[in-house]
Design a protein around this motif. Structure first.
Motif, mmCIF file in Angstrom:
data_model
loop_
_atom_site.group_PDB
_atom_site.id
_atom_site.type_symbol
_atom_site.label_atom_id
_atom_site.label_comp_id
_atom_site.label_asym_id
_atom_site.label_seq_id
_atom_site.Cartn_x
_atom_site.Cartn_y
_atom_site.Cartn_z
ATOM 1 N N ASP A 140 9.357 12.526 -5.468
ATOM 2 C CA ASP A 140 9.520 12.608 -4.011
ATOM 3 C C ASP A 140 8.148 12.577 -3.340
ATOM 4 O O ASP A 140 7.134 12.898 -3.961
ATOM 5 C CB ASP A 140 10.205 13.928 -3.624
ATOM 6 C CG ASP A 140 11.472 14.191 -4.414
ATOM 7 O OD1 ASP A 140 12.507 13.587 -4.102
ATOM 8 O OD2 ASP A 140 11.417 15.011 -5.375
ATOM 9 N N VAL A 141 8.122 12.222 -2.047
ATOM 10 C CA VAL A 141 6.893 12.381 -1.257
ATOM 11 C C VAL A 141 6.882 13.818 -0.745
ATOM 12 O O VAL A 141 7.814 14.248 -0.067
ATOM 13 C CB VAL A 141 6.838 11.390 -0.075
ATOM 14 C CG1 VAL A 141 5.669 11.719 0.846
ATOM 15 C CG2 VAL A 141 6.723 9.952 -0.581
ATOM 16 N N CYS A 142 5.825 14.555 -1.122
ATOM 17 C CA CYS A 142 5.774 15.989 -0.837
ATOM 18 C C CYS A 142 4.531 16.345 -0.030
ATOM 19 O O CYS A 142 3.504 15.676 -0.129
ATOM 20 C CB CYS A 142 5.687 16.783 -2.146
ATOM 21 S SG CYS A 142 7.041 16.477 -3.273
ATOM 22 N N VAL A 143 4.639 17.420 0.754
ATOM 23 C CA VAL A 143 3.469 17.927 1.463
ATOM 24 C C VAL A 143 2.728 18.879 0.530
ATOM 25 O O VAL A 143 3.333 19.780 -0.056
ATOM 26 C CB VAL A 143 3.875 18.664 2.759
ATOM 27 C CG1 VAL A 143 2.652 19.265 3.454
ATOM 28 C CG2 VAL A 143 4.601 17.710 3.698
ATOM 29 N N LEU A 144 1.416 18.631 0.407
ATOM 30 C CA LEU A 144 0.575 19.482 -0.435
ATOM 31 C C LEU A 144 0.353 20.814 0.277
ATOM 32 O O LEU A 144 0.169 20.842 1.490
ATOM 33 C CB LEU A 144 -0.765 18.773 -0.634
ATOM 34 C CG LEU A 144 -1.763 19.365 -1.626
ATOM 35 C CD1 LEU A 144 -1.243 19.268 -3.055
ATOM 36 C CD2 LEU A 144 -3.104 18.636 -1.509
ATOM 37 N N GLY B 2 7.625 1.894 5.709
ATOM 38 C CA GLY B 2 8.742 2.717 5.245
ATOM 39 C C GLY B 2 9.021 3.871 6.191
ATOM 40 O O GLY B 2 10.096 3.965 6.792
ATOM 41 N N PHE B 3 8.035 4.755 6.340
ATOM 42 C CA PHE B 3 8.212 5.961 7.151
ATOM 43 C C PHE B 3 6.932 6.297 7.911
ATOM 44 O O PHE B 3 5.852 6.284 7.312
ATOM 45 C CB PHE B 3 8.551 7.172 6.261
ATOM 46 C CG PHE B 3 9.745 6.972 5.382
ATOM 47 C CD1 PHE B 3 11.023 7.244 5.839
ATOM 48 C CD2 PHE B 3 9.586 6.499 4.075
ATOM 49 C CE1 PHE B 3 12.129 7.048 5.022
ATOM 50 C CE2 PHE B 3 10.679 6.294 3.245
ATOM 51 C CZ PHE B 3 11.960 6.574 3.722
ATOM 52 N N GLU B 4 7.093 6.619 9.194
ATOM 53 C CA GLU B 4 5.970 7.189 9.955
ATOM 54 C C GLU B 4 5.980 8.691 9.723
ATOM 55 O O GLU B 4 7.034 9.315 9.821
ATOM 56 C CB GLU B 4 6.165 6.922 11.451
ATOM 57 C CG GLU B 4 5.495 5.676 11.907
ATOM 58 C CD GLU B 4 5.406 5.567 13.433
ATOM 59 O OE1 GLU B 4 5.525 6.585 14.137
ATOM 60 O OE2 GLU B 4 5.219 4.436 13.888
ATOM 61 N N ILE B 5 4.810 9.245 9.414
ATOM 62 C CA ILE B 5 4.769 10.691 9.158
ATOM 63 C C ILE B 5 3.695 11.368 10.007
ATOM 64 O O ILE B 5 2.804 10.708 10.534
ATOM 65 C CB ILE B 5 4.546 11.020 7.655
ATOM 66 C CG1 ILE B 5 3.174 10.535 7.175
ATOM 67 C CG2 ILE B 5 5.661 10.430 6.809
ATOM 68 C CD1 ILE B 5 2.804 11.045 5.786
ATOM 69 N N GLU B 6 3.804 12.691 10.124
ATOM 70 C CA GLU B 6 2.822 13.480 10.874
ATOM 71 C C GLU B 6 1.529 13.585 10.075
ATOM 72 O O GLU B 6 1.461 13.173 8.925
ATOM 73 C CB GLU B 6 3.367 14.900 11.103
ATOM 74 C CG GLU B 6 4.670 14.950 11.886
ATOM 75 C CD GLU B 6 4.506 14.461 13.317
ATOM 76 O OE1 GLU B 6 3.496 14.849 13.940
ATOM 77 O OE2 GLU B 6 5.347 13.682 13.784
ATOM 78 N N ASN B 7 0.553 14.195 10.700
ATOM 79 C CA ASN B 7 -0.739 14.373 10.049
ATOM 80 C C ASN B 7 -0.704 15.515 9.030
ATOM 81 O O ASN B 7 -1.174 16.620 9.296
ATOM 82 C CB ASN B 7 -1.811 14.628 11.109
ATOM 83 C CG ASN B 7 -3.180 14.818 10.488
ATOM 84 O OD1 ASN B 7 -3.389 14.457 9.329
ATOM 85 N ND2 ASN B 7 -4.093 15.391 11.240
ATOM 86 N N LEU C 243 4.133 4.513 3.759
ATOM 87 C CA LEU C 243 3.932 5.561 4.773
ATOM 88 C C LEU C 243 2.899 5.118 5.795
ATOM 89 O O LEU C 243 2.030 4.288 5.507
ATOM 90 C CB LEU C 243 3.459 6.858 4.103
ATOM 91 C CG LEU C 243 4.358 7.442 3.013
ATOM 92 C CD1 LEU C 243 3.657 8.605 2.316
ATOM 93 C CD2 LEU C 243 5.692 7.898 3.588
ATOM 94 N N ASP C 244 2.992 5.699 6.985
ATOM 95 C CA ASP C 244 2.049 5.400 8.058
ATOM 96 C C ASP C 244 1.791 6.696 8.821
ATOM 97 O O ASP C 244 2.725 7.393 9.198
ATOM 98 C CB ASP C 244 2.666 4.341 8.991
ATOM 99 C CG ASP C 244 1.675 3.810 10.012
ATOM 100 O OD1 ASP C 244 0.489 4.178 9.950
ATOM 101 O OD2 ASP C 244 2.101 3.023 10.885
ATOM 102 N N GLU D 10 0.838 -1.209 0.000
ATOM 103 C CA GLU D 10 0.000 0.000 0.000
ATOM 104 C C GLU D 10 0.866 1.249 0.000
ATOM 105 O O GLU D 10 2.045 1.196 0.364
ATOM 106 C CB GLU D 10 -0.807 -0.037 1.301
ATOM 107 C CG GLU D 10 -2.236 0.225 1.347
ATOM 108 C CD GLU D 10 -2.982 1.102 0.397
ATOM 109 O OE1 GLU D 10 -2.422 1.712 -0.541
ATOM 110 O OE2 GLU D 10 -4.187 1.211 0.617
ATOM 111 N N ASP D 11 0.278 2.367 -0.377
ATOM 112 C CA ASP D 11 1.015 3.627 -0.297
ATOM 113 C C ASP D 11 1.055 4.184 1.116
ATOM 114 O O ASP D 11 2.088 4.608 1.602
ATOM 115 C CB ASP D 11 0.437 4.671 -1.274
ATOM 116 C CG ASP D 11 -1.075 4.861 -1.146
ATOM 117 O OD1 ASP D 11 -1.734 4.188 -0.324
ATOM 118 O OD2 ASP D 11 -1.620 5.709 -1.896
#
Ligand code: IMP
Ligand code: MG
Length: 180
Positions: free
Chosen positions: A169-173, A145-150, A129-130, A99-100
């Protein structure tokens, strides 16, 4: 490099590639001597999936499944629908769902229940991501892979209204994009 709709790069492509290599190595070790079927969840998991399967050493098959939980926008509708089922039966097989992102946990707990009922030999979850702070139902992945903030993220397969999946890249919108 990116336009105004991107606030910042959260995980750059080199960091992603290094982590994907580690996950592939762990999966290869955990399933040494066994065959594995990796299941790509469409559409968000496709980029991660394509990279991950090439980092796995062993006897690998692949399959694809699509469920949808999101309407348009940045929050889940809470309702999960099967859009495309697997092509092969999974009874007696080692299955890893790829999953993504695990967000509320609603999609993957639905998918896990659905596939568990088909009696695979084992069933694991691998997510790039989680976002643990967003859970609505209790759910834990096996390979993360990576735990990220909300924060709402796009790129490397993840979309906003079906766009921006192609960013490397994984980017913040930018919150302005969705009126946040
Ligand atoms: P859940 O059912 O809330 O865990 O949501 C899972 C799905 O929501 C993921 O497979 C994504 O498609 C989508 N999603 C959740 N958070 C994000 C995000 O930050 N960016 C893009 N899609 C997301
Ligand atoms: Mg998805």
């Amino acid at each position: 490099m990116y336009g105004n709709e991107i606030k910042k790069i959260l995980v750059d492509k080199n960091t992603i590639a290094a982590r994907v290599r580690e996950l592939g190595k762990r999966i290869s070790e955990d399933f040494k001597g066994e065959s594995i079927t990796l299941v790509c969840t469409l559409r968000g998991g496709c980029v991660f999936f394509a990279d991950l399967i090439r980092e796995i050493d062993g006897d690998v098959e692949i399959d694809f499944i699509a469920v949808s939980s999101y309407g348009a926008g940045t929050s889940t509708s809470g309702e999960v629908k099967m859009v495309k089922d697997l092509s092969e039966p999974i009874k007696g097989k080692n299955i890893i769902i790829v999953e993504d992102i695990i967000d509320t946990g609603v999609t993957l707990s639905y998918l896990k229940k659905l596939l568990a009922a088909r009696e695979p030999k084992s069933l694991k979850i691998c997510s790039l991501l989680d976002k643990p702070s967003r859970r609505k139902v209790e759910f834990e992945g096996d390979y993360i892979g990576f735990e990220i903030e909300n924060e709402f993220v796009v790129g490397y397969g993840l979309d906003y209204n079906q766009k921006l999946r192609h960013l490397p890249d994984v980017c913040v919108l930018s919150p302005e994009v969705y009126g946040g």
